[in-house]
Enzyme design. Sequence first.
Site, PDB file in Angstrom:
ATOM      1  N   CYS A   7       0.842  -1.203   0.000  1.00  0.00           N
ATOM      2  CA  CYS A   7       0.000   0.000   0.000  1.00  0.00           C
ATOM      3  C   CYS A   7       0.878   1.255   0.000  1.00  0.00           C
ATOM      4  CB  CYS A   7      -0.938   0.000   1.205  1.00  0.00           C
ATOM      5  SG  CYS A   7      -2.302  -1.180   1.078  1.00  0.00           S
ATOM      6  N   HIS A  46      -6.526  -2.643  -1.274  1.00  0.00           N
ATOM      7  CA  HIS A  46      -5.934  -3.659  -0.410  1.00  0.00           C
ATOM      8  C   HIS A  46      -6.930  -4.765  -0.076  1.00  0.00           C
ATOM      9  CE1 HIS A  46      -3.245  -5.271   2.689  1.00  0.00           C
ATOM     10  NE2 HIS A  46      -4.376  -5.639   3.246  1.00  0.00           N
ATOM     11  N   ASN A  86       0.824 -16.757  -4.148  1.00  0.00           N
ATOM     12  CA  ASN A  86       0.926 -17.417  -2.847  1.00  0.00           C
ATOM     13  C   ASN A  86      -0.230 -16.922  -1.988  1.00  0.00           C
ATOM     14  OD1 ASN A  86       3.342 -18.498  -3.764  1.00  0.00           O
ATOM     15  ND2 ASN A  86       4.572 -16.906  -2.831  1.00  0.00           N
ATOM     16  N   GLY A  92       2.955 -19.878   1.504  1.00  0.00           N
ATOM     17  CA  GLY A  92       4.209 -19.177   1.282  1.00  0.00           C
ATOM     18  C   GLY A  92       4.091 -17.669   1.129  1.00  0.00           C
ATOM     19  N   HIS A  99      -0.892 -10.378  -4.469  1.00  0.00           N
ATOM     20  CA  HIS A  99       0.048 -10.061  -5.545  1.00  0.00           C
ATOM     21  C   HIS A  99       0.271 -11.279  -6.427  1.00  0.00           C
ATOM     22  CE1 HIS A  99       2.465 -11.245  -2.027  1.00  0.00           C
ATOM     23  NE2 HIS A  99       3.397 -11.685  -2.864  1.00  0.00           N
TER      24      HIS A  99
END
Length: 107
Positions: A7, A46, A86, A92, A99
């Site tokens: 962010c 977000h 992930n 992980g 992302h």
Amino acid sequence: MTDCIFCKIVDKQIPAGIVYEDDDMLCFKDIRPAAPVHLLLIPKVHFDSLAHAKPEHEALLGKMMMKVPQIAEANGLSDGFKTQINTGKGGGQEVFHLHIHIMGRPA
């Protein structure tokens, strides 16, 4: 989300090697690359992970996935690339802002 490093990158509080940006997403070079080309594509809004995506994120996620090949091509991955998402600690994930990793070797 003030503690989220991604962010802060979106808000330009932290510099990043940005390779693509539009109103909905941002793509930048990974600071710990696992491949010669290793980019991270993030939504500007977000949410922690794919497991936290809501129905209102459906169009954004589709737009992001459709943008991946264009970003890959623009960054020298015309011969192919790998994507990775992930999800959660067990998957992980280290930064808890969704992302997509875009990785490969230039042709």
